[in-house]
Design an enzyme around this catalytic site. Structure first.
Site, PDB file in Angstrom:
ATOM      1  N   CYS A  81       3.130  -6.452   9.736  1.00 20.96           N
ATOM      2  CA  CYS A  81       2.824  -5.361   8.804  1.00 20.96           C
ATOM      3  C   CYS A  81       4.180  -4.925   8.290  1.00 20.96           C
ATOM      4  O   CYS A  81       5.106  -4.715   9.085  1.00 20.96           O
ATOM      5  CB  CYS A  81       2.133  -4.212   9.522  1.00 20.96           C
ATOM      6  SG  CYS A  81       2.023  -2.726   8.497  1.00 20.96           S
ATOM      7  N   SER A 130       0.828  -1.206   0.000  1.00 20.14           N
ATOM      8  CA  SER A 130       0.000   0.000   0.000  1.00 20.14           C
ATOM      9  C   SER A 130       0.865   1.259   0.000  1.00 20.14           C
ATOM     10  O   SER A 130       0.377   2.336  -0.332  1.00 20.14           O
ATOM     11  CB  SER A 130      -0.895  -0.004   1.236  1.00 20.14           C
ATOM     12  OG  SER A 130      -0.094  -0.104   2.394  1.00 20.14           O
ATOM     13  N   CYS A 137       3.063  -7.002   1.486  1.00 20.35           N
ATOM     14  CA  CYS A 137       2.053  -6.421   2.369  1.00 20.35           C
ATOM     15  C   CYS A 137       1.260  -7.560   3.000  1.00 20.35           C
ATOM     16  O   CYS A 137       0.729  -8.416   2.277  1.00 20.35           O
ATOM     17  CB  CYS A 137       1.130  -5.532   1.537  1.00 20.35           C
ATOM     18  SG  CYS A 137      -0.262  -4.839   2.445  1.00 20.35           S
TER      19      CYS A 137
END
Ligand code: DGL
Length: 264
Positions: free
Chosen positions: A181, A10, A72
């Protein structure tokens, strides 16, 4: 050109995965795409994340890639299956490698730091329970840590304050902290310092290295691993170029340097 590896996230978080890929495969050529126009993925619905993930794949595929690495966790949880439905190249995510790394490190009390979409899916928790007997798990969704990294605060007091705020709330005494993450390895020093300050030694579990091993093995199998010649990386973002370059270079900490990026 189809001899490249495509990596997307992202935003700038997937650069922590790219770093591991380049270290493992220095002769490869990469396209990196940070979908910063649509960040954060972690507060979106599973269907929205799946759509964005497929779009990111298509953009990289149009540039020409032989393998996709989803840099991701959120897009792996909610987008891997959707990408695999349309993809005609191998796709590697970061969830399985994280679980493999936790198992190898014999983790028993695990703090998972991730996005809300990743934690709420329960996927990492259920995979860990399958792989490790009697494991205790606490999952924390930490969206402000994503924003701290994305906004260029991964190495300053603001970043430290955000990390401390989340860690002050946890209940588990972890032996392992999973950085589930890809933005969070950029905050690793703050995380380690926090646990040092409360005399709670931890191991950091970063899925990136294992993901790089899987990508390496896959290219070997395909007989498409590049072992000669100069490596190369082209960087793309769907958002602001300068912000991507500045925050991205903080994440890379000099291991790689983004000199220019283009819109995609
Ligand atoms: N870097 C992403 C991950 O690994 C998510 C950041 C976001 O919320 O967009 O999950």
């Amino acid at each position: 050109m189809t001899n490249r590896i495509g990596v997307f996230d992202s935003g700038v978080g997937g650069l922590t995965v790219l770093k591991a890929l380049v270290k493992k495969m220095p002769n490869e050529k990469f396209y990196y795409f940070g979908d910063t126009k649509n960040i954060p993925y972690g507060i979106k619905t599973p269907a929205e994340i799946a759509n964005l993930s497929v779009n990111a794949y298509k953009k990289l595929k149009d540039l020409g890639i032989k393998l996709l690495v989803i840099g991701c966790n959120t897009a792996t949880v909610h987008g891997l299956a959707a990408i695999e439905e349309v993809a005609d190249i191998p796709v590697i995510g970061v969830i399985e490698p994280g679980v493999m790394a936790a198992k190898e490190n014999a983790c028993k009390n695990i703090l998972i730091l991730a996005t809300e979409a990743t934690i709420n899916s329960g996927l990492i928790q259920s995979l860990l329970r399958k792989e490790i007997q009697d494991v205790s798990i606490e999952g924390v969704g930490a969206p402000d840590m994503v924003l701290a990294v994305e906004n260029g605060n991964s190495k300053n007091e603001k970043g430290k304050e955000v990390v401390d705020r989340y860690l002050n709330e946890i209940e588990i005494s972890p032996d392992c902290v999973m950085l589930s993450c890809t933005h969070f390895p950029a905050l690793e020093d703050f995380i380690v310092n926090y646990f040092d300050s409360i005399n709670n030694p931890i191991k950091i579990i970063n899925p990136a290295e294992k993901a790089a091993e899987l990508a390496f093995d896959r290219l070997m199998e395909m007989e498409q691993l590049e072992t000669k010649g100069e490596g190369e990386i082209d960087y793309f973002t769907s958002g602001d170029l300068d912000k991507f370059i500045n925050s991205g270079n903080l994440v890379l900490s000099g291991d790689l340097i983004i000199e220019r990026a283009r819109n995609l």
